[in-house]
Design a protein around this motif. Structure first.
Motif, mmCIF file in Angstrom:
data_model
loop_
_atom_site.group_PDB
_atom_site.id
_atom_site.type_symbol
_atom_site.label_atom_id
_atom_site.label_comp_id
_atom_site.label_asym_id
_atom_site.label_seq_id
_atom_site.Cartn_x
_atom_site.Cartn_y
_atom_site.Cartn_z
ATOM 1 N N ILE A 17 0.851 -1.189 0.000
ATOM 2 C CA ILE A 17 0.000 0.000 0.000
ATOM 3 C C ILE A 17 0.889 1.241 0.000
ATOM 4 C CG2 ILE A 17 -1.765 1.315 1.216
ATOM 5 C CD1 ILE A 17 -2.761 -1.279 2.442
ATOM 6 N N CYS A 21 -3.032 6.027 1.407
ATOM 7 C CA CYS A 21 -4.286 5.644 2.049
ATOM 8 C C CYS A 21 -5.009 6.901 2.510
ATOM 9 C CB CYS A 21 -3.990 4.721 3.242
ATOM 10 S SG CYS A 21 -5.427 3.903 3.954
ATOM 11 N N ASN A 38 -12.043 -1.671 5.118
ATOM 12 C CA ASN A 38 -10.788 -1.280 4.477
ATOM 13 C C ASN A 38 -10.727 -1.967 3.122
ATOM 14 O OD1 ASN A 38 -10.140 0.011 6.887
ATOM 15 N ND2 ASN A 38 -8.942 -1.711 7.648
ATOM 16 N N TRP A 61 -5.406 2.567 -0.854
ATOM 17 C CA TRP A 61 -6.475 2.020 -0.016
ATOM 18 C C TRP A 61 -7.241 3.129 0.709
ATOM 19 C CZ3 TRP A 61 -7.382 -3.192 2.272
ATOM 20 C CH2 TRP A 61 -6.880 -4.206 1.453
ATOM 21 N N CYS A 87 -9.248 3.568 4.509
ATOM 22 C CA CYS A 87 -9.348 2.983 5.848
ATOM 23 C C CYS A 87 -10.668 3.445 6.474
ATOM 24 C CB CYS A 87 -8.166 3.420 6.707
ATOM 25 S SG CYS A 87 -8.224 2.795 8.412
#
Length: 341
Positions: free
Chosen positions: A114, A117, A166, A215, A217
């Motif tokens: 990742i 995020c 997530n 990503w 969260c």
């Protein structure tokens, strides 16, 4: 080297610093906070010095926009403060919440693939609603139009926990972007020609081409005022959004032979949107769209060089949303992300 640097870019945002810096300090979880000031004229620098002496203040020589400002600020942190493993870049009009950092850091640390995020972005004024700038994670359709979990065009969803998971996304919002510092500097940071708007989408697209993931969260939440520096009704914002969308599309579109066909369709659809602006008397936005297209044509030689370089460096094909959100939203009446999946 610090684990995380909290870096707030400021341009004439003294009122936002006064309102939101105390909350950032209260919930910084021991991480250093920087305010990078882009040559403000409203007394922001003196205000921070007088009221927040623990803040690490960076005075930038000029206003380079979001892209140029953060590039300068993060280079300064790396050079003068030893850098950090991760950066988080909250806008000055972001209200953070208790525990907003730890879930995102945990996600980054458990998965080295990742690159960047984001938390959930809710509206500061309507606190149960997702906010325009990123909502619960962004995507790009096959014509380069962007949309989010929780926000598609002008439809905003209430947060009922439907996006608390997530998951991988296409782009993480610049309103509160967490990113690995080594990858940020490795790809050259933001593209400064964007100045502001969509530079984070371009960055996320480039990171994915190198094999990394983006990503969202769902265990972290912040609240965003939105339009703090440039209000959504400002024609210059229209100009930047339309121009930068074309910049991003040309630079990053896969080498599948359809690039010019996509651009022709975008030209037609941007023309339709101009007629919609004209219908409601927003002729300055129409002029902004025309200016955006001419600016794109003028930048084509440089964009072509960037495109060739990115294609030569690409390690992984990047998947876009395979359908048109314009068709889904305006013709089929699908107004939410879950309805489109």
């Amino acid at each position: 080297m610090d684990t995380l640097a909290i870096v707030i870019l400021n341009y004439n945002g003294q009122s936002f610093l006064a309102k939101f810096l105390p909350t950032v300090i209260a919930h910084a979880e021991g991480h250093p906070i920087y305010v990078a000031d882009s040559a403000s004229t409203d007394g922001s620098v003196a205000f921070v010095r007088a009221n927040f002496p623990a803040i690490r203040l960076i005075e930038l020589p000029y206003n380079g926009g979001y892209a140029g400002g953060y590039n300068m600020a993060l280079d300064h942190i790396r050079t003068h403060y030893g850098g950090a493993t991760y950066y988080v870049l909250p806008n000055s009009d972001i209200e953070v919440t208790p525990g907003w950092i730890s879930p995102v850091l945990s996600l980054l640390e458990v998965n080295p693939h990742i690159a960047a995020c984001q938390p959930k972005i809710l509206s500061y004024s309507e606190r149960t609603m997702f906010e325009h700038a990123g909502a619960a994670g962004g995507f790009v359709d096959w014509l380069g139009y962007v949309f989010c979990r929780g926000r598609v065009f002008a439809t905003f969803e209430a947060d009922h926990g439907q996006y608390d998971n997530n998951r991988s996304i296409f782009w993480a919002t610049g309103a509160c972007l967490f990113i690995r510092s080594d990858l940020f500097h490795r790809v050259g940071g933001f593209d400064t020609s964007f100045f502001a708007h969509m530079e984070e989408i371009d960055l996320c697209w480039r990171l994915q081409r190198l094999g990394y993931e983006i990503w969202a969260c769902g265990q972290s939440t912040v609240y965003h005022v939105g339009g703090g520096t440039l209000h959504k009704s400002n024609p210059h914002k229209t100009y930047l959004n339309y121009r930068n969308s074309l910049f991003m599309l040309y630079k990053n579109w896969p080498a599948d032979g359809w690039l010019w066909g996509k651009l022709l369709l975008r030209l037609i659809m941007d023309g339709v949107s101009s007629l919609l602006f004209l219908k409601v008397g927003q002729w300055r936005d129409v002029l902004a769209i025309i200016r955006a297209h001419f600016a794109f044509y003028g930048q084509l030689p440089q964009l072509h060089k960037q495109r060739k370089l990115l294609l030569s460096q690409q390690k992984k094909a990047v998947s876009l949303y395979p359908k048109s959100i314009v068709w889904a939203y305006f013709v089929k009446g699908k107004k939410t992300f879950n309805a489109m999946e």
